[in-house]
Design a protein around this motif. Structure first.
Motif, PDB file in Angstrom:
ATOM      1  N   TYR A  55      -8.381   4.730   5.788  1.00 29.92           N
ATOM      2  CA  TYR A  55      -7.786   4.181   7.002  1.00 29.92           C
ATOM      3  C   TYR A  55      -7.810   5.200   8.137  1.00 29.92           C
ATOM      4  O   TYR A  55      -6.927   5.224   8.986  1.00 29.92           O
ATOM      5  N   TYR A  86       2.196   4.277  12.036  1.00 29.19           N
ATOM      6  CA  TYR A  86       3.169   4.192  10.928  1.00 29.19           C
ATOM      7  C   TYR A  86       4.106   5.393  10.872  1.00 29.19           C
ATOM      8  O   TYR A  86       4.882   5.517   9.933  1.00 29.19           O
ATOM      9  N   SER A 130       0.839  -1.192   0.000  1.00 27.88           N
ATOM     10  CA  SER A 130       0.000   0.000   0.000  1.00 27.88           C
ATOM     11  C   SER A 130       0.878   1.247   0.000  1.00 27.88           C
ATOM     12  O   SER A 130       2.026   1.208   0.443  1.00 27.88           O
ATOM     13  N   ARG A 146      -2.996   6.594  12.188  1.00 31.98           N
ATOM     14  CA  ARG A 146      -1.902   6.463  11.224  1.00 31.98           C
ATOM     15  C   ARG A 146      -0.592   7.138  11.675  1.00 31.98           C
ATOM     16  O   ARG A 146       0.481   6.543  11.534  1.00 31.98           O
ATOM     17  N   GLY A 164      -3.065  -0.418  -3.795  1.00 34.03           N
ATOM     18  CA  GLY A 164      -1.760   0.041  -3.336  1.00 34.03           C
ATOM     19  C   GLY A 164      -1.264   1.343  -3.929  1.00 34.03           C
ATOM     20  O   GLY A 164      -0.217   1.848  -3.520  1.00 34.03           O
TER      21      GLY A 164
HETATM   22  N1  LLP Z   1      -6.312  -5.360  -1.692  1.00 30.96           N
HETATM   23  C1  LLP Z   1      -5.841  -6.015  -0.641  1.00 30.96           C
HETATM   24  C2  LLP Z   1      -5.782  -7.474  -0.662  1.00 30.96           C
HETATM   25  C3  LLP Z   1      -5.384  -5.293   0.481  1.00 30.96           C
HETATM   26  O1  LLP Z   1      -4.903  -5.948   1.525  1.00 30.96           O
HETATM   27  C4  LLP Z   1      -5.445  -3.878   0.472  1.00 30.96           C
HETATM   28  C5  LLP Z   1      -4.986  -3.102   1.619  1.00 30.96           C
HETATM   29  C6  LLP Z   1      -5.977  -3.240  -0.656  1.00 30.96           C
HETATM   30  C7  LLP Z   1      -6.400  -4.011  -1.733  1.00 30.96           C
HETATM   31  C8  LLP Z   1      -6.099  -1.748  -0.759  1.00 30.96           C
HETATM   32  O2  LLP Z   1      -4.874  -1.117  -0.681  1.00 30.96           O
HETATM   33  P1  LLP Z   1      -4.775   0.449  -0.984  1.00 30.96           P
HETATM   34  O3  LLP Z   1      -5.170   0.660  -2.417  1.00 30.96           O
HETATM   35  O4  LLP Z   1      -5.702   1.136  -0.073  1.00 30.96           O
HETATM   36  O5  LLP Z   1      -3.367   0.794  -0.731  1.00 30.96           O
HETATM   37  N2  LLP Z   1      -3.846   0.824   7.283  1.00 30.96           N
HETATM   38  C9  LLP Z   1      -2.802   1.110   6.345  1.00 30.96           C
HETATM   39  C10 LLP Z   1      -3.054   0.503   4.991  1.00 30.96           C
HETATM   40  C11 LLP Z   1      -3.313  -0.975   5.047  1.00 30.96           C
HETATM   41  C12 LLP Z   1      -3.589  -1.595   3.716  1.00 30.96           C
HETATM   42  C13 LLP Z   1      -4.101  -2.977   3.872  1.00 30.96           C
HETATM   43  N3  LLP Z   1      -4.455  -3.616   2.671  1.00 30.96           N
HETATM   44  C14 LLP Z   1      -2.591   2.617   6.267  1.00 30.96           C
HETATM   45  O6  LLP Z   1      -3.268   3.348   6.979  1.00 30.96           O
HETATM   46  O7  LLP Z   1      -1.713   3.077   5.537  1.00 30.96           O
END
Ligand code: LLP
Length: 443
Positions: free
Chosen positions: A395, A333, A219, A329, A256
């Protein structure tokens, strides 16, 4: 208070801002609504979302990848508010979920199971049953044991479950270690050799059919390189497996995609597309992706009011009514969120007329880890001023908690000149719902 336009601040770069939270005459607005009006009406802390930003991001992503006719599944974990889900559903989004609760949310927003992909490394039996009963498009499998369980549950229901295999491509996404999921040493997915082996066993199983391959490498990724590496490996494997599995029609490249937190750190969607479209264009696969942050991150801010300003030694502390339980966050992080006064102050020490200097912007929670920003340039502010914490749509509320018996924040959606509360602020009764001081013992 005298109002004047916000000048550029030192540690952020203006523009480029991919959102509709803009300054008008010294007042920050969400679209056409002054944030101060929302604070007066709804109180603080409050998450405020912009419909125009959310929908705009979704459309820009679709446009960038248009040549692939991508199936965009929104990662519900980023922000599962029903109003957000409904807006995206109306735009034609699909949904990526990781729990029974998230399936429930998406269905409650009025979406059909066939628009849902179910992922995650630890799906329980009841969750698999629930997903199959609601006819989700695909269950993405992350282990041999999980495939066995899906096969067994599907057999009991006398149906064939469409499954995908989540591949761990061993690619480094160059992001924070807690949100890096594509390296071999993380708990996610199956290495390429195991994917091959597991695919080989699928033909012999009666109640699962291989429909897709899935990858999600991490991500807040801010360069196309890791995606190119991942897609190259995924396609090679897909082409190989397709020979034995005519049912293998889709590949999902995950989410991500990074966004701007500080200033201009994330590439344009077009740059990711320019790198990936040529690889995927003639693959013959249906292309799925599942961004969360990209769609909703900059579509939301956290609005908070300053309770006190105090000095301790050389330090200035700005204590506000939002805390780590509202937005974890920064604590978890070390994440950076831009923070600005909602209304700029004039006078000595104000922005432009000298700086208020550095400040730690903190909440009332009893932990030193409770901060929204540390050593941050912040203009002069006083108690009762409002602060806007930017890029908090993803998030943010989703990871909030009731720690310190703090009711969770309200959520507001803005659409042009109007706004609506899309989640009421929690009450004290909500805090104790389901609890009892007089246990009914079970022997
Ligand atoms: N697909 C899967 C299988 C995932 O595990 C995730 C995020 C996404 C899609 C979406 O990812 P994005 O496009 O949002 O980057 N709490 C953390 C981020 C955790 C992400 C977990 N998985 C933060 O606040 O940065």
């Amino acid at each position: 208070m005298v109002l004047r336009p916000h000048p550029p601040s030192k540690d952020t770069c203006y523009p480029p801002r991919v959102d509709d939270f803009v300054d008008r005459g010294g007042r920050l607005h969400a679209e056409d609504v002054p944030l101060s009006r929302i604070a007066d009406a709804v109180g603080t802390p409050t998450y405020v979302y912009s419909r125009a930003t959310l929908v705009g991001h979704f459309r820009r992503l679709r446009e960038a990848f248009a040549e692939l006719k991508p199936h965009v599944g929104y990662a519900v974990k980023a922000n599962g508010n029903l109003a957000i889900l409904k807006l995206l559903a109306d735009e034609g989004a699909r949904f990526d979920v990781v729990s029974r609760g998230e399936i429930f949310r998406v269905l409650r927003a009025g979406v059909d199971g066939s628009r849902i992909d179910f992922e995650g490394p630890g799906k329980r039996r009841d969750e698999i049953e629930y997903a199959l009963d609601r006819k989700v498009r695909i269950l993405n499998v992350e282990s041999e044991a999980e495939l066995d369980l899906i096969d067994e549950v599907a057999a009991a229901k006398r149906l064939t479950a469409d499954v995908g295999l989540r591949v761990n491509p061993d690619v480094d996404p160059h992001t924070h270690v807690y949100i890096s999921t594509g390296k071999a040493e993380t708990k996610f997915g199956l290495d390429i050799e195991r994917t091959r082996r597991l695919a080989g066993t699928i033909a012999a199983r009666k109640h699962v059919r291989l429909k897709g391959l899935h990858v999600h490498i991490g991500s807040q990724i801010t360069e196309p390189g890791p995606y190119v590496e991942m897609v190259t490996r995924l396609l090679a494997l897909g082409r190989e497996l397709r020979r034995a599995h005519a049912s293998l029609v889709s590949i999902n490249i995950g989410g991500g995609f990074g966004i701007h937190y500080r200033g201009n750190e994330a590439p344009e969607m077009r740059e990711f597309a320019a790198a990936l479209v040529p690889l995927l264009r003639d693959s013959g696969f249906e292309i799925h992706m599942e961004p969360g942050r990209l769609l909703v991150g900059n579509a939301g801010v956290l609005l908070t009011r300053i309770t006190y300003v105090k000095r301790s030694g050389e330090k200035r502390f700005v204590i506000c009514d939002a805390a780590m339980n509202d937005l974890i966050r920064p604590s978890l992080y070390g994440a950076f969120h831009r923070i600005e006064p909602v209304e700029a102050r004039e006078g000595p020490g104000a922005q432009g007329g000298g700086s208020g200097g550095k400040a730690d912007i903190v909440g009332p929670v009893c932990e030193s880890g409770d901060f929204l920003a540390k050593d941050r340039d912040l203009p002069l502010v006083e108690a009762n001023d409002l602060l806007c914490v930017r890029s908090a749509g993803a998030y943010g509320f989703a990871m909030s908690s009731n720690y310190n018996a703090r009711p969770r924040a309200a959520e507001v959606l803005v659409d042009g000149a109007r706004f609506a509360v899309v989640r009421a602020r929690e009450t004290h009764e909500d805090l104790v719902r389901g609890e009892t001081a007089d246990p009914e013992w079970i022997a």
